[in-house]
Design a protein around this motif. Structure first.
Motif, mmCIF file in Angstrom:
data_model
loop_
_atom_site.group_PDB
_atom_site.id
_atom_site.type_symbol
_atom_site.label_atom_id
_atom_site.label_comp_id
_atom_site.label_asym_id
_atom_site.label_seq_id
_atom_site.Cartn_x
_atom_site.Cartn_y
_atom_site.Cartn_z
ATOM 1 N N GLU A 134 0.834 -1.205 0.000
ATOM 2 C CA GLU A 134 0.000 0.000 0.000
ATOM 3 C C GLU A 134 0.871 1.258 0.000
ATOM 4 O O GLU A 134 0.544 2.254 -0.646
ATOM 5 C CB GLU A 134 -0.930 -0.001 1.221
ATOM 6 C CG GLU A 134 -1.971 -1.108 1.221
ATOM 7 C CD GLU A 134 -3.062 -0.909 0.184
ATOM 8 O OE1 GLU A 134 -3.111 0.172 -0.445
ATOM 9 O OE2 GLU A 134 -3.870 -1.836 0.000
ATOM 10 N N ARG A 137 1.976 2.466 -3.272
ATOM 11 C CA ARG A 137 0.899 3.084 -4.050
ATOM 12 C C ARG A 137 0.409 4.394 -3.427
ATOM 13 O O ARG A 137 -0.619 4.941 -3.842
ATOM 14 C CB ARG A 137 -0.256 2.091 -4.194
ATOM 15 C CG ARG A 137 0.096 0.892 -5.062
ATOM 16 C CD ARG A 137 -1.117 0.063 -5.425
ATOM 17 N NE ARG A 137 -1.589 -0.732 -4.297
ATOM 18 C CZ ARG A 137 -1.205 -1.989 -4.068
ATOM 19 N NH1 ARG A 137 -0.343 -2.585 -4.885
ATOM 20 N NH2 ARG A 137 -1.675 -2.662 -3.035
ATOM 21 N N GLN A 157 5.191 7.932 -2.168
ATOM 22 C CA GLN A 157 5.306 6.618 -1.537
ATOM 23 C C GLN A 157 5.609 6.766 -0.041
ATOM 24 O O GLN A 157 6.151 7.774 0.402
ATOM 25 C CB GLN A 157 6.423 5.800 -2.204
ATOM 26 C CG GLN A 157 6.124 5.410 -3.631
ATOM 27 C CD GLN A 157 7.146 4.434 -4.191
ATOM 28 O OE1 GLN A 157 7.694 3.601 -3.464
ATOM 29 N NE2 GLN A 157 7.392 4.523 -5.491
ATOM 30 N N GLU A 202 3.258 4.722 -6.941
ATOM 31 C CA GLU A 202 3.084 3.867 -8.097
ATOM 32 C C GLU A 202 1.603 3.792 -8.467
ATOM 33 O O GLU A 202 0.740 3.857 -7.591
ATOM 34 C CB GLU A 202 3.616 2.461 -7.797
ATOM 35 C CG GLU A 202 5.112 2.420 -7.559
ATOM 36 C CD GLU A 202 5.606 0.997 -7.246
ATOM 37 O OE1 GLU A 202 4.750 0.093 -7.148
ATOM 38 O OE2 GLU A 202 6.827 0.837 -7.091
ATOM 39 N N VAL A 204 -1.989 2.239 -9.369
ATOM 40 C CA VAL A 204 -2.682 1.051 -8.875
ATOM 41 C C VAL A 204 -2.722 -0.005 -9.961
ATOM 42 O O VAL A 204 -3.011 0.308 -11.116
ATOM 43 C CB VAL A 204 -4.122 1.412 -8.438
ATOM 44 C CG1 VAL A 204 -4.871 0.170 -7.988
ATOM 45 C CG2 VAL A 204 -4.084 2.448 -7.353
#
Length: 204
Positions: A134, A137, A157, A202, A204
């Motif tokens: 998580e 992301r 991040q 990043e 999803v």
């Protein structure tokens, strides 16, 4: 053939360990308030300070018991096992100690507000890997409950760490000096930490 030990006998403290814990609590109550031990010799008001210190200890041990039970649940232990260890029925243990699952405080993300979501159920054995995913992301922990974490979104991040709780530990001080932030001030047995990275989240 020897009988297998019960859950209670396998996991309960030994008499010596139980005595040591009780002694440590009593020492904290008598020894932490400045001058209390000496004042009890002749100052009636010292006994009111003793009551206040004992009440604080009772509140804290009650909190530690509740959070340690939440930790045991997150580690996969059943209410039946916990009830036997506590000397009560499964139903009584669950009724007294089950905690409400945290919610995402109803924020899907309005203008200028980050989104929130809850992940769960998680356990003590898989939560850090899930939080690592998580975090890449752009999600980071802002609150947590039994077997769940509340996450908030960002465009960067995040890293997550956890430490066994010890308020003045060198490891905690080192983490905080290195830019990690404690999620919640009172936590047991784990303290959860987050740190933002200078990397875009990043997709999803």
């Amino acid at each position: 053939m020897m009988a297998q030990p019960s859950d209670h006998s396998r996991h309960a403290l030994t008499p010596a360990e139980a005595t040591a814990v009780r002694d440590a609590v009593a020492e904290a109550v008598l020894g932490t308030p400045a001058g209390l031990r000496a004042d009890l010799e002749g100052d009636p008001d010292a006994y009111l300070r003793l009551v206040s210190a004992s009440r604080t200890a009772a509140e804290e041990t009650s909190r530690l018991l509740r959070e340690s039970i939440s930790g045991a649940r997150a580690a996969g232990h059943s209410w039946d096992t916990l009830g036997r260890l506590l000397g009560v029925s499964r139903q009584a243990a669950q009724q007294r100690f089950s905690s409400t699952t945290v919610t995402a405080t109803g924020r899907p993300g309005g203008p200028g507000q980050p989104s929130r979501k809850v992940i769960g159920p998680v356990t003590a054995f898989d939560e850090m890997a899930l939080l690592a995913d998580e975090g890449r992301r752009g999600w980071h922990v802002v609150d947590y409950g039994t077997m769940s974490h509340v996450l908030e979104s960002s465009d960067r991040q995040w890293e997550h760490r956890r430490l066994l709780w010890s308020p003045g530990s060198a490891a905690r001080l080192h983490l905080e000096a290195d830019g990690w932030h404690l999620v919640r001030d009172t936590t047991f047995p784990w303290g959860y930490y987050t740190r933002q990275l200078d990397l875009p989240a990043e997709p999803v």
